[in-house]
Design an enzyme around this catalytic site. Structure first.
Site, PDB file in Angstrom:
ATOM      1  N   GLU A  96       2.650  -7.651 -17.331  1.00 27.88           N
ATOM      2  CA  GLU A  96       3.918  -8.372 -17.217  1.00 27.88           C
ATOM      3  C   GLU A  96       3.825  -9.713 -17.943  1.00 27.88           C
ATOM      4  O   GLU A  96       2.761 -10.330 -17.989  1.00 27.88           O
ATOM      5  CB  GLU A  96       4.243  -8.626 -15.742  1.00 27.88           C
ATOM      6  CG  GLU A  96       4.496  -7.343 -14.972  1.00 27.88           C
ATOM      7  CD  GLU A  96       4.768  -7.579 -13.495  1.00 27.88           C
ATOM      8  OE1 GLU A  96       5.697  -6.936 -12.976  1.00 27.88           O
ATOM      9  OE2 GLU A  96       4.068  -8.379 -12.852  1.00 27.88           O
ATOM     10  N   CYS A 109       4.955 -16.998 -20.545  1.00 31.16           N
ATOM     11  CA  CYS A 109       3.714 -16.911 -19.791  1.00 31.16           C
ATOM     12  C   CYS A 109       3.148 -15.512 -20.040  1.00 31.16           C
ATOM     13  O   CYS A 109       3.800 -14.519 -19.713  1.00 31.16           O
ATOM     14  CB  CYS A 109       4.033 -17.120 -18.311  1.00 31.16           C
ATOM     15  SG  CYS A 109       2.624 -16.879 -17.227  1.00 31.16           S
ATOM     16  N   CYS A 116      -7.349  -8.339 -12.664  1.00 28.43           N
ATOM     17  CA  CYS A 116      -8.185  -9.535 -12.678  1.00 28.43           C
ATOM     18  C   CYS A 116      -9.303  -9.325 -11.669  1.00 28.43           C
ATOM     19  O   CYS A 116      -9.102  -8.679 -10.643  1.00 28.43           O
ATOM     20  CB  CYS A 116      -7.336 -10.743 -12.273  1.00 28.43           C
ATOM     21  SG  CYS A 116      -8.235 -12.310 -12.228  1.00 28.43           S
ATOM     22  N   CYS A 120      -8.956 -14.280  -6.094  1.00 35.46           N
ATOM     23  CA  CYS A 120      -8.358 -15.385  -5.326  1.00 35.46           C
ATOM     24  C   CYS A 120      -7.486 -14.812  -4.196  1.00 35.46           C
ATOM     25  O   CYS A 120      -6.690 -13.891  -4.413  1.00 35.46           O
ATOM     26  CB  CYS A 120      -7.514 -16.276  -6.233  1.00 35.46           C
ATOM     27  SG  CYS A 120      -8.489 -17.051  -7.524  1.00 35.46           S
ATOM     28  N   CYS A 123      -3.455 -14.532  -4.490  1.00 36.85           N
ATOM     29  CA  CYS A 123      -2.850 -14.099  -5.754  1.00 36.85           C
ATOM     30  C   CYS A 123      -2.696 -12.580  -5.826  1.00 36.85           C
ATOM     31  O   CYS A 123      -3.632 -11.836  -5.539  1.00 36.85           O
ATOM     32  CB  CYS A 123      -3.722 -14.585  -6.909  1.00 36.85           C
ATOM     33  SG  CYS A 123      -3.043 -14.171  -8.529  1.00 36.85           S
ATOM     34  N   GLY A 163      -4.694 -12.199 -15.052  1.00 31.31           N
ATOM     35  CA  GLY A 163      -5.985 -12.247 -15.738  1.00 31.31           C
ATOM     36  C   GLY A 163      -6.566 -13.643 -15.798  1.00 31.31           C
ATOM     37  O   GLY A 163      -5.868 -14.643 -15.622  1.00 31.31           O
ATOM     38  N   GLU A 164      -7.863 -13.681 -16.009  1.00 26.76           N
ATOM     39  CA  GLU A 164      -8.556 -14.955 -16.180  1.00 26.76           C
ATOM     40  C   GLU A 164      -8.914 -15.069 -17.667  1.00 26.76           C
ATOM     41  O   GLU A 164      -9.780 -14.343 -18.155  1.00 26.76           O
ATOM     42  CB  GLU A 164      -9.821 -14.982 -15.285  1.00 26.76           C
ATOM     43  CG  GLU A 164     -10.812 -16.079 -15.580  1.00 26.76           C
ATOM     44  CD  GLU A 164     -10.219 -17.486 -15.666  1.00 26.76           C
ATOM     45  OE1 GLU A 164      -9.438 -17.888 -14.783  1.00 26.76           O
ATOM     46  OE2 GLU A 164     -10.539 -18.191 -16.642  1.00 26.76           O
ATOM     47  N   LEU A 219      -7.156 -25.569  -9.149  1.00 22.36           N
ATOM     48  CA  LEU A 219      -8.054 -26.307  -8.256  1.00 22.36           C
ATOM     49  C   LEU A 219      -7.903 -25.809  -6.811  1.00 22.36           C
ATOM     50  O   LEU A 219      -8.857 -25.296  -6.225  1.00 22.36           O
ATOM     51  CB  LEU A 219      -7.731 -27.797  -8.372  1.00 22.36           C
ATOM     52  CG  LEU A 219      -8.561 -28.781  -7.568  1.00 22.36           C
ATOM     53  CD1 LEU A 219     -10.035 -28.681  -7.905  1.00 22.36           C
ATOM     54  CD2 LEU A 219      -8.077 -30.222  -7.823  1.00 22.36           C
ATOM     55  N   HIS A 220      -6.756 -25.992  -6.254  1.00 23.19           N
ATOM     56  CA  HIS A 220      -6.361 -25.426  -4.954  1.00 23.19           C
ATOM     57  C   HIS A 220      -7.113 -25.926  -3.728  1.00 23.19           C
ATOM     58  O   HIS A 220      -6.733 -25.612  -2.597  1.00 23.19           O
ATOM     59  CB  HIS A 220      -6.399 -23.892  -4.970  1.00 23.19           C
ATOM     60  CG  HIS A 220      -5.593 -23.282  -6.075  1.00 23.19           C
ATOM     61  ND1 HIS A 220      -4.360 -23.750  -6.446  1.00 23.19           N
ATOM     62  CD2 HIS A 220      -5.863 -22.258  -6.924  1.00 23.19           C
ATOM     63  CE1 HIS A 220      -3.903 -23.031  -7.448  1.00 23.19           C
ATOM     64  NE2 HIS A 220      -4.790 -22.129  -7.765  1.00 23.19           N
ATOM     65  N   CYS A 337       4.331 -17.862 -10.173  1.00 22.24           N
ATOM     66  CA  CYS A 337       2.863 -17.931 -10.182  1.00 22.24           C
ATOM     67  C   CYS A 337       2.271 -17.044  -9.101  1.00 22.24           C
ATOM     68  O   CYS A 337       2.654 -17.132  -7.934  1.00 22.24           O
ATOM     69  CB  CYS A 337       2.398 -19.343  -9.895  1.00 22.24           C
ATOM     70  SG  CYS A 337       2.779 -20.484 -11.179  1.00 22.24           S
TER      71      CYS A 337
HETATM   72  N1  SAH Z   1      -6.758 -16.953 -13.813  1.00 21.62           N
HETATM   73  C1  SAH Z   1      -6.121 -18.130 -14.323  1.00 21.62           C
HETATM   74  C2  SAH Z   1      -4.734 -17.831 -14.783  1.00 21.62           C
HETATM   75  C3  SAH Z   1      -3.758 -17.521 -13.665  1.00 21.62           C
HETATM   76  S1  SAH Z   1      -2.626 -18.793 -13.707  1.00 21.62           S
HETATM   77  C4  SAH Z   1      -6.204 -19.222 -13.315  1.00 21.62           C
HETATM   78  O1  SAH Z   1      -6.729 -18.990 -12.247  1.00 21.62           O
HETATM   79  O2  SAH Z   1      -5.827 -20.348 -13.611  1.00 21.62           O
HETATM   80  C5  SAH Z   1      -1.653 -18.560 -12.364  1.00 21.62           C
HETATM   81  C6  SAH Z   1      -1.636 -19.766 -11.470  1.00 21.62           C
HETATM   82  O3  SAH Z   1      -0.923 -19.413 -10.297  1.00 21.62           O
HETATM   83  C7  SAH Z   1      -3.019 -20.177 -11.023  1.00 21.62           C
HETATM   84  O4  SAH Z   1      -3.095 -21.548 -10.839  1.00 21.62           O
HETATM   85  C8  SAH Z   1      -3.104 -19.468  -9.708  1.00 21.62           C
HETATM   86  O5  SAH Z   1      -4.116 -19.980  -8.903  1.00 21.62           O
HETATM   87  C9  SAH Z   1      -1.720 -19.692  -9.180  1.00 21.62           C
HETATM   88  N2  SAH Z   1      -1.358 -18.775  -8.100  1.00 21.62           N
HETATM   89  C10 SAH Z   1      -1.888 -17.578  -7.819  1.00 21.62           C
HETATM   90  N3  SAH Z   1      -1.287 -17.024  -6.757  1.00 21.62           N
HETATM   91  C11 SAH Z   1      -0.329 -17.889  -6.368  1.00 21.62           C
HETATM   92  C12 SAH Z   1       0.660 -17.856  -5.354  1.00 21.62           C
HETATM   93  N4  SAH Z   1       0.780 -16.825  -4.520  1.00 21.62           N
HETATM   94  N5  SAH Z   1       1.473 -18.921  -5.251  1.00 21.62           N
HETATM   95  C13 SAH Z   1       1.385 -19.958  -6.100  1.00 21.62           C
HETATM   96  N6  SAH Z   1       0.505 -20.024  -7.095  1.00 21.62           N
HETATM   97  C14 SAH Z   1      -0.368 -19.004  -7.224  1.00 21.62           C
END
Ligand code: SAH
Length: 350
Positions: A96, A109, A116, A120, A123, A163-164, A219-220, A337
């Site tokens: 997608e 995007c 992936c 996480c 996600c 994906g990463e 970061l999270h 996201c």
């Molecule tokens: N793998 C890469 C690219 C993914 S980017 C990365 O980790 O950065 C997508 C972004 O959305 C990342 O910052 C991811 O952590 C965030 N994300 C994933 N699940 C989410 C959710 N349920 N709500 C909000 N952000 C989320």
């Protein structure tokens, strides 16, 4: 990638394509014509390349293929006009991509992998794990396909879909080089952003590429203990190691860093998190992008209320940190996201 002895012409840069064309006994300038068809005119088949002779087009079709994925469905958000495109690749896998329309231009995007393996907890893209890496041609094709559909130029590209990117390093870097090639699609490096969960060797390698692209870190959590609870990659690389790598990256390309911070109620939204976050980023040229966590049906994470998210933002601001709350685009079409997910074969519900 080679498929039934056919070569993936969409993933060839101009030098590679020239070599290929010469190996077929054709004239060098043909390479340039084909490269333009793929990368400037968004062609999806050899048949469209009308300034090549029919014989050459047939010869090419016997030796090579175009990796451009086919758009099989689109959904448009009623809230903000964001469009999610489902693409099918030649091997039947799906990815997608999301088009967001901003005043400053169209931003796409893209996904960098099918699935992936980062795991996480919040996600959707990681559910079902990694199927395979995408090739440069398949990544470029996601952008070119959207331009074909809309008739409008894409000005910004973010590698923030499924994906990463740094887990598919070589293909992603080649993709960025081709996308920003002044003889090709010519998107400015400054308009490209790569988001990573923090793969340290990848960040350090990327620094050596001397690309002026923007880097975002997912970061999270402000400390390792909490980060390990929601991001398995935190068991591999500590925040100290990641921040050292980011500072090195910054020392070379001097582009402002972005930190993505998905706000999850009761998990990472405490005052203690604010304090630790400030300590982590103080003195850095950076922006913290808060993303109230988007719903994913397989987990129970919920976002803080709007007021609570705003309060979290204000506390950071008071400490002198640049911080925004991301305007969530396309949430009603699962295009925001962390909501992109793997799809399966034709029979799947799409
Ligand atoms: N793998 C890469 C690219 C993914 S980017 C990365 O980790 O950065 C997508 C972004 O959305 C990342 O910052 C991811 O952590 C965030 N994300 C994933 N699940 C989410 C959710 N349920 N709500 C909000 N952000 C989320």
């Amino acid at each position: 990638m080679i498929e039934n002895n056919l070569k993936d012409i969409s993933s060839m840069d101009l030098a590679g394509l020239t070599e290929f064309i010469l190996s077929l006994g054709e004239k060098k300038f043909r390479a340039r014509q084909i490269y333009d068809w793929i990368n400037k005119k968004n062609a999806m088949s050899f048949a469209e390349m009308t300034d090549l002779s029919k014989a050459l087009r047939e010869k090419l079709a016997g030796e090579a293929f175009l990796a451009a994925p086919e758009a099989v469905s689109t959904q448009v958000s009623k809230i903000d006009g964001t469009m999610k495109v489902l693409y099918r690749m030649r091997d039947g896998n799906y990815v997608e991509s999301v088009l967001m329309k901003y005043k400053h231009g169209n931003s796409v995007c893209i996904s960098t992998q099918v699935g992936c393996r980062m795991g996480c907890a919040f996600c959707a893209s990681t559910i079902g794990g990694l199927t395979r890496n995408l090739t440069p041609g398949e990544m470029l094709g996601q952008i070119y396909g959207i331009e074909r559909m809309t008739g409008e130029r894409v000005s910004n590209v973010v590698c923030m879909g499924t994906g990463e990117p740094l887990d598919n390093y070589d293909n992603v870097v080649r993709f960025i080089r081709m996308l920003t090639d002044q003889d090709g699609h010519n998107i400015s490096e400054r308009n490209v952003t790569l988001s990573t969960c923090g793969i340290v060797p990848g960040i350090l390698r990327l620094k050596e590429e001397d690309l002026m692209i923007n880097l975002a870190l997912s970061l999270h959590a402000p400390d390792d203990a909490l980060r390990k609870q929601i991001m398995p990659i935190a068991r591999r690389y500590s925040l100290d190691e990641i921040f050292d790598a980011l500072k090195e990256y910054y020392s070379r390309n001097r582009r402002r860093l972005t930190f993505e911070y998905s706000l999850i109620a009761g998990v990472n939204d405490s005052d203690e998190c604010v304090t630790k976050l400030v300590q982590r980023v103080r003195g850095m040229n950076c922006l913290i992008n808060l993303i109230p966590v988007n719903p994913v049906r397989e987990n129970n994470f919920v976002a803080p209320s709007g007021g609570a998210s705003l309060a979290f933002q204000k506390k950071l601001e008071k400490c002198g940190i640049n911080v925004t709350i991301r305007r969530e685009m396309g949430r009603d079409i699962d295009g925001a996201c962390g909501q992109l997910r793997k799809r399966y074969m034709e029979t799947d519900n799409i």
